[in-house]
Scaffold this motif. Structure first.
Motif, PDB file in Angstrom:
ATOM      1  N   GLN A  71       0.683  -1.128   0.050  1.00 56.65           N
ATOM      2  CA  GLN A  71      -0.008   0.154   0.079  1.00 56.65           C
ATOM      3  C   GLN A  71       0.766   1.174   0.097  1.00 56.65           C
ATOM      4  O   GLN A  71       1.969   1.331   1.003  1.00 56.65           O
ATOM      5  CB  GLN A  71      -0.988   0.047   1.244  1.00 56.65           C
ATOM      6  CG  GLN A  71      -1.905   1.277   1.255  1.00 56.65           C
ATOM      7  CD  GLN A  71      -2.513   1.099   2.697  1.00 56.65           C
ATOM      8  OE1 GLN A  71      -1.999   1.046   3.866  1.00 56.65           O
ATOM      9  NE2 GLN A  71      -3.776   1.595   2.831  1.00 56.65           N
ATOM     10  N   MET A  72       0.560   2.046  -0.972  1.00 60.29           N
ATOM     11  CA  MET A  72       1.422   3.445  -1.059  1.00 60.29           C
ATOM     12  C   MET A  72       0.428   4.600  -0.776  1.00 60.29           C
ATOM     13  O   MET A  72      -0.754   4.616  -1.473  1.00 60.29           O
ATOM     14  CB  MET A  72       2.241   3.350  -2.239  1.00 60.29           C
ATOM     15  CG  MET A  72       3.515   2.337  -2.152  1.00 60.29           C
ATOM     16  SD  MET A  72       4.518   2.492  -0.948  1.00 60.29           S
ATOM     17  CE  MET A  72       5.470   3.650  -1.447  1.00 60.29           C
ATOM     18  N   PRO A  73       0.775   5.731  -0.248  1.00 65.33           N
ATOM     19  CA  PRO A  73       2.127   6.042   0.230  1.00 65.33           C
ATOM     20  C   PRO A  73       2.275   5.386   1.643  1.00 65.33           C
ATOM     21  O   PRO A  73       1.238   4.860   2.374  1.00 65.33           O
ATOM     22  CB  PRO A  73       2.203   7.536   0.329  1.00 65.33           C
ATOM     23  CG  PRO A  73       0.758   7.839   0.536  1.00 65.33           C
ATOM     24  CD  PRO A  73      -0.282   6.909  -0.224  1.00 65.33           C
ATOM     25  N   THR A  74       3.403   5.259   2.055  1.00 65.77           N
ATOM     26  CA  THR A  74       3.716   4.958   3.420  1.00 65.77           C
ATOM     27  C   THR A  74       3.253   6.073   4.588  1.00 65.77           C
ATOM     28  O   THR A  74       3.366   7.444   4.307  1.00 65.77           O
ATOM     29  CB  THR A  74       5.383   4.584   3.636  1.00 65.77           C
ATOM     30  OG1 THR A  74       5.728   3.656   2.908  1.00 65.77           O
ATOM     31  CG2 THR A  74       5.784   4.657   5.218  1.00 65.77           C
ATOM     32  N   ILE A  75       2.727   5.654   5.531  1.00 63.83           N
ATOM     33  CA  ILE A  75       2.091   6.540   6.321  1.00 63.83           C
ATOM     34  C   ILE A  75       2.534   6.048   7.906  1.00 63.83           C
ATOM     35  O   ILE A  75       2.608   4.912   8.205  1.00 63.83           O
ATOM     36  CB  ILE A  75       0.720   6.484   6.423  1.00 63.83           C
ATOM     37  CG1 ILE A  75       0.025   6.904   5.220  1.00 63.83           C
ATOM     38  CG2 ILE A  75       0.093   7.486   7.489  1.00 63.83           C
ATOM     39  CD1 ILE A  75       0.319   8.077   4.556  1.00 63.83           C
ATOM     40  N   ALA A  76       2.935   7.109   8.886  1.00 62.86           N
ATOM     41  CA  ALA A  76       3.062   6.942  10.030  1.00 62.86           C
ATOM     42  C   ALA A  76       1.836   7.166  10.920  1.00 62.86           C
ATOM     43  O   ALA A  76       1.481   7.839  11.448  1.00 62.86           O
ATOM     44  CB  ALA A  76       4.200   8.106  10.578  1.00 62.86           C
ATOM     45  N   SER A  77       1.543   5.756  10.912  1.00 65.94           N
ATOM     46  CA  SER A  77      -0.031   5.500  11.860  1.00 65.94           C
ATOM     47  C   SER A  77      -0.175   4.215  12.166  1.00 65.94           C
ATOM     48  O   SER A  77       0.642   3.261  11.520  1.00 65.94           O
ATOM     49  CB  SER A  77      -1.139   6.205  10.979  1.00 65.94           C
ATOM     50  OG  SER A  77      -2.243   5.635  11.636  1.00 65.94           O
ATOM     51  N   ASN A  78      -0.769   3.915  13.425  1.00 65.95           N
ATOM     52  CA  ASN A  78      -0.952   2.838  13.804  1.00 65.95           C
ATOM     53  C   ASN A  78      -2.406   2.288  13.753  1.00 65.95           C
ATOM     54  O   ASN A  78      -2.817   1.328  14.379  1.00 65.95           O
ATOM     55  CB  ASN A  78      -0.583   2.538  15.556  1.00 65.95           C
ATOM     56  CG  ASN A  78       0.842   2.879  15.743  1.00 65.95           C
ATOM     57  OD1 ASN A  78       1.802   2.737  14.890  1.00 65.95           O
ATOM     58  ND2 ASN A  78       1.113   3.357  16.802  1.00 65.95           N
TER      59      ASN A  78
END
Length: 377
Positions: free
Chosen positions: A147-154
């Protein structure tokens, strides 16, 4: 489209014909088709997430911390299977969905979705590998989708895996919570239904609309954690988390927009309005929605013979309130809801019809269980 709030409780589950995994009876529950017995097949699973039965009757179970286990025919758990990709096991992330290749009996390929740690964040990825004959290791492991884009999330990874009748693989991916507006951007993979070939390539009959990423099947989804093919039509049905209310049942079709976060039947957790309302031209309505939310998870259509009156019912696990819900269907319509196992006191994470025709459930707990539902005798 139907809307249902809290409805009375009733029982459920799937039919059986062949010997099943052994288990001790736990409790009986009422249903419109007679009393149901819930058995514990296995326990000691740490936040189990996905379930798939092998042709020999054993079951593969994913555990969110990053382990894959075999449940033997005597109900015993194997040691963790080796060869699993590294996962980011925080928040809602970890080892998630699982599917067997349609030709598993010949090629022994399995597919796993997981939250992949990456530079700058993480994202939902799909890997495939070959299970050895002993059921102890995966070999030839390859990531076929990222999956793109990479995300900073949990948060909001999806993710269920379902093969369609052409052999293509549907992958449900969330909009990562902090990026919900991106569910309307068809150029990326956030808040979408993805459709790929088993090697990760793009099928020729995907929408391929101008501005759409090749893998994207439909857009405007929040966090789909339930998915199943209709047994008669082969159409994909999904169960999607809303915010406060607005959980949805959809039948995602190629090139269509399912509205999130522009239209929804829910509100934000603060109580604030989301988007523009409940309808807008060019955006699809759900077949069914829940308000208040039940937090729907795994889903399965019933095709067994123990309860003929439940043929083609869609069973959906609920994380909120702990129950199993049965949606009666007619064609591409939801005609009613029956709430089952309302006293089970567990978060139902996945629902699968076993080879014996019964329904099997995973409970999302530190000491998670594999449960079997059958007619009481």
């Amino acid at each position: 489209m139907l809307r249902f709030g809290l409805v009375g409780a009733l029982g459920i589950i799937l039919a059986i014909a062949s010997p099943a995994l052994p288990a001790a009876a736990q409790k009986r529950f009422p249903s419109s088709a007679g009393e149901l017995t819930v058995d514990t097949v296995a326990s000691g699973l740490e936040h189990p997430w996905g379930l798939a039965f092998l042709p020999d009757g054993r079951a593969l179970v994913t555990e969110r911390p990053g382990r894959l286990r075999l449940v033997e025919t005597d109900g015993k758990l194997s040691r963790p299977i080796s060869g699993i990709p590294s996962v980011m096991a925080r928040g809602q992330g970890g080892l998630l969905g699982i599917a067997l290749d349609p030709e598993f009996a010949q090629n022994r390929l399995i597919y796993l979705s997981f939250s992949e740690p990456r530079a700058g964040g993480n994202g939902t990825s799909v890997a495939r590998g070959r299970l050895n004959e002993q059921g102890t290791a995966l070999g030839d492991v390859t990531v076929i989708f990222r999956q793109m884009p990479t995300i900073a999330s949990n948060m909001h990874f999806g993710s269920r895996l379902v093969f369609d009748r052409t052999g293509a693989l549907f992958v449900t991916v969330g909009e990562r919570y902090t990026q919900r507006d991106q569910a309307q951007n068809p150029a990326n993979h956030l808040g979408k239904i993805i459709r790929i070939r088993p090697d990760g390539s793009v099928p020729a009959d995907n929408p391929r609309k101008p501005g759409w990423a090749g893998e994207v099947w439909s857009i405007g989804h929040r966090n789909v954690q339930g998915a199943a093919l209709h047994p008669d039509t082969g159409q994909l049905w999904t169960a999607e988390h809303g915010a406060r209310g607005g959980d949805e049942i959809n039948t995602p079709k190629a090139g269509l927009n399912y509205g999130w976060p522009v239209i929804t039947y829910g509100v934000d957790y603060s109580g604030a309005k989301i988007g523009e309302g409940t309808a807008k031209p060019g955006m699809e309505q759900p077949l069914f929605y829940w308000d208040p939310s039940i937090a729907p998870s795994g889903a399965a259509f019933y095709t067994g013979t123990a309860w003929p009156q439940w043929k083609n019912s869609l069973f959906v696990g609920a994380l909120a309130g702990g129950l199993l819900t049965r949606l009666s269907t007619e064609g591409e319509k939801v005609t009613g809801e029956e709430r089952l196992l309302t006293d089970i006191d567990a978060r139902i994470r996945d629902v699968v019809q076993g080879p014996d025709g019964f329904l099997y459930l995973l409970t999302d707990e530190e000491d998670g269980k594999l449960l079997r539902v059958r007619p009481a005798r």
